[in-house]
Design a protein around this motif. Structure first.
Motif, PDB file in Angstrom:
ATOM      1  N   CYS A   1       4.139 -16.672  11.980  1.00 35.48           N
ATOM      2  CA  CYS A   1       5.437 -16.958  11.359  1.00 35.48           C
ATOM      3  C   CYS A   1       6.050 -15.686  10.779  1.00 35.48           C
ATOM      4  O   CYS A   1       5.363 -14.890  10.139  1.00 35.48           O
ATOM      5  CB  CYS A   1       5.220 -18.001  10.257  1.00 35.48           C
TER       6      CYS A   1
ATOM      7  N   ALA B   1      10.007 -21.429   3.442  1.00 36.54           N
ATOM      8  CA  ALA B   1      11.294 -20.914   2.960  1.00 36.54           C
ATOM      9  C   ALA B   1      11.413 -21.093   1.443  1.00 36.54           C
ATOM     10  O   ALA B   1      11.807 -20.166   0.726  1.00 36.54           O
ATOM     11  CB  ALA B   1      12.439 -21.632   3.673  1.00 36.54           C
TER      12      ALA B   1
ATOM     13  N   ALA C   1       4.776 -13.895   7.434  1.00 35.82           N
ATOM     14  CA  ALA C   1       4.771 -14.832   6.306  1.00 35.82           C
ATOM     15  C   ALA C   1       3.611 -14.538   5.354  1.00 35.82           C
ATOM     16  O   ALA C   1       3.788 -14.561   4.128  1.00 35.82           O
ATOM     17  CB  ALA C   1       4.695 -16.269   6.815  1.00 35.82           C
TER      18      ALA C   1
ATOM     19  N   CYS D   1       9.347 -18.688  -0.436  1.00 39.41           N
ATOM     20  CA  CYS D   1       9.884 -17.315  -0.423  1.00 39.41           C
ATOM     21  C   CYS D   1      11.265 -17.231  -1.072  1.00 39.41           C
ATOM     22  O   CYS D   1      11.829 -16.128  -1.187  1.00 39.41           O
ATOM     23  CB  CYS D   1       9.976 -16.796   1.016  1.00 39.41           C
TER      24      CYS D   1
ATOM     25  N   VAL E   1       9.247 -14.142   8.380  1.00 42.11           N
ATOM     26  CA  VAL E   1      10.331 -14.477   7.455  1.00 42.11           C
ATOM     27  C   VAL E   1      11.259 -13.278   7.346  1.00 42.11           C
ATOM     28  O   VAL E   1      10.822 -12.126   7.388  1.00 42.11           O
ATOM     29  CB  VAL E   1       9.812 -14.906   6.057  1.00 42.11           C
TER      30      VAL E   1
ATOM     31  N   ASN F   1      15.896 -18.533   7.769  1.00 40.69           N
ATOM     32  CA  ASN F   1      15.293 -17.206   7.737  1.00 40.69           C
ATOM     33  C   ASN F   1      13.788 -17.232   7.998  1.00 40.69           C
ATOM     34  O   ASN F   1      13.114 -16.225   7.823  1.00 40.69           O
ATOM     35  CB  ASN F   1      15.560 -16.533   6.381  1.00 40.69           C
ATOM     36  N   VAL F   2      13.302 -18.406   8.368  1.00 39.75           N
ATOM     37  CA  VAL F   2      11.873 -18.547   8.688  1.00 39.75           C
ATOM     38  C   VAL F   2      11.769 -18.964  10.147  1.00 39.75           C
ATOM     39  O   VAL F   2      12.434 -19.906  10.565  1.00 39.75           O
ATOM     40  CB  VAL F   2      11.215 -19.635   7.804  1.00 39.75           C
TER      41      VAL F   2
ATOM     42  N   GLU G   1      12.419  -8.418   8.976  1.00 38.38           N
ATOM     43  CA  GLU G   1      11.453  -9.440   9.377  1.00 38.38           C
ATOM     44  C   GLU G   1      10.036  -9.030   9.013  1.00 38.38           C
ATOM     45  O   GLU G   1       9.581  -7.950   9.382  1.00 38.38           O
ATOM     46  CB  GLU G   1      11.522  -9.660  10.887  1.00 38.38           C
TER      47      GLU G   1
ATOM     48  N   ARG H   1       8.531 -25.114   8.083  1.00 32.73           N
ATOM     49  CA  ARG H   1       9.530 -24.063   7.927  1.00 32.73           C
ATOM     50  C   ARG H   1      10.141 -24.087   6.530  1.00 32.73           C
ATOM     51  O   ARG H   1      10.291 -23.045   5.871  1.00 32.73           O
ATOM     52  CB  ARG H   1      10.608 -24.345   8.981  1.00 32.73           C
TER      53      ARG H   1
END
Lengths: 288, 288
Positions: B153, B123, B164, B126, B155, B132-133, B161, B119
């Motif tokens: 996943c 994160a 990923a 990004c 994000v 937020n993941v 949303e 995670r």
């Protein structure tokens, strides 16, 4: 130590903490202290076997003069500085003196671990959770001369608040073993674990900083080492001395006017005397 | 180790935690396991240099057979058991097999640290907080064959949303270095710190147990090693295998029906094969 620091950064990242945005590992003061809102100074020179108290102070004056100067130069003027590294009170004073552009009120040292220990000792004695004990006081130096005082401590027994002395009903313990247990607790933990307090110190740092940030509850005070202006409890001025304080809007105020009996007075004076001596030795190194 | 344990007790007391009522340090199984609601089994035999995988499994079978038997005898039948000591999946299976009176569904092993690492890696890539993941998955064994999977996943970028893969836009990284970074993270931490993960493991244990107790948020799954009945994702039965799960009313359910591509399938099978081999070796010792 930089590779080890990288390991600590990985640990922080791997916690996936919701509020953590970025970690900047560095050994450069201009990076570390830049625009700080909060500084927690945990590193200091520990006492080694055969080391004189004077040599210990000298080594720490060098560290905290340097960190105070860096705070003065790089941090926000509103920075809240918490000194944890021992001797914490005097290290804090040296840092404050080395940062003349930052208000002395923004500097404090950690006695919250002693405070939590005192709270928990009373709670265990009464068979209640630590949360049901409030207004213990740690006076003075974060050393074995500190005075853990329960004369103003209240315990909540089944919803009723009572004086700790009335509930514990064992004055000999409260004025004897209780005090020495809290004073000697750090050494007892090292003896058992072969390592210093870690989790409890971290918890105390969080408690201390959270209270600075969000304030203390109504009717409650906590202990922290703050600048003595000489106007409270006849403590000499120009010391960082642990007092009972209340906090509001990120500012502390000494909880003044508590009655002090002779027993307490003597112990408050003894720990003040130790701090005066530490300060005078340290300040001589500072101006040397 | 009993004096060291006393030091740990002092540390816990000194935290003055509001919810802590009592600590019972003991090396007696009948005391340690009595009426437990939760058991967190952190101790196991670590792999030492020159040790064969078989010898390691043998030593751990002895430990977890003993702890499973003690759970069976002394704990509540509703106890939730989390195994952290490595090899965690197989140790967990042995404990479950040694506690026939406790439902197998009450046993789980920790892959939440791997989950949190995955995670946090996404994160950071990004530039967003870990919160937020969501819906990364750790499949299989808590070992270097684990498969950290971000095909499902999501994000959250500025309130929106997205997948990923669509945000990261670097399939080579997500199918390459991302996976190996998470798989090898434990070793990287040890290399840097000269010590295993500690804080991040403790945080993951708290996350895992909190989710068992209070459930997972709507639309979100987390990873944990749970009993495979052979009905989900073609994973062989009678393994403790890390799956995506949702939790409600203290019961987990595998988040079934996610589409699995060939890339993922191969990795899920490889880690299952390792677990089958571990299990067969361990079970042979168990019945020996």
């Amino acid at each position: 130590m930089m590779p080890v620091l990288d390991g600590v950064v990985m640990e922080l990242q791997d916690c996936a903490l919701p509020l953590l945005r970025e970690v900047i590992p560095t050994d450069q003061e201009e990076v570390a202290f830049k625009d700080l809102d909060i500084a927690i100074l945990v590193g200091s020179m520990p006492r080694r076997e055969g080391m004189e108290r004077k040599d210990l102070l000298k080594a720490n004056v060098a560290i905290f003069k340097s960190q105070g100067t860096a705070l003065d130069k790089y941090a926000k003027k509103t920075v809240k500085v918490l000194v944890v590294g021992n001797p914490a009170n005097t290290n804090c004073l040296i840092a404050a003196k080395s940062a003349p552009s930052i208000p002395k009120e923004n500097f404090s040292c950690l006695t919250r671990l002693d405070h939590n220990r005192a709270r928990s000792q009373v709670a265990m004695r009464c068979g209640i959770p630590a949360d049901n004990v409030k207004n213990v006081i740690i006076w003075g130096n974060h050393s074995s001369t500190q005075y853990p005082d329960v004369h103003h401590c209240k315990v909540n027994i089944k919803g009723k608040e009572e004086a700790a002395f009335d509930v514990v009903k064992d004055d000999a313990w409260l004025k004897g073993d209780f005090i020495s247990t809290v004073q000697q607790r750090g050494a007892a933990v090292i003896k058992a674990r072969k390592l210093s307090s870690a989790m409890s110190a971290a918890k105390a740092i969080c408690d201390h900083m959270r209270d600075i940030w969000t304030g203390t509850p109504d009717g409650e005070f906590i202990s922290m080492g703050v600048y003595s202006s000489g106007n409270s409890y006849s403590v000499p001025e120009d010391l960082i001395y642990s007092f009972p304080v209340t906090i509001k809007d990120k500012s502390w105020k000494i909880a003044d006017g508590l009655p002090i009996n002779e027993f307490s007075r003597a112990k408050m004076d003894a720990t003040a005397a130790e701090l005066v001596e530490e300060r005078d030795t340290a300040v001589a190194f500072l101006s040397a």
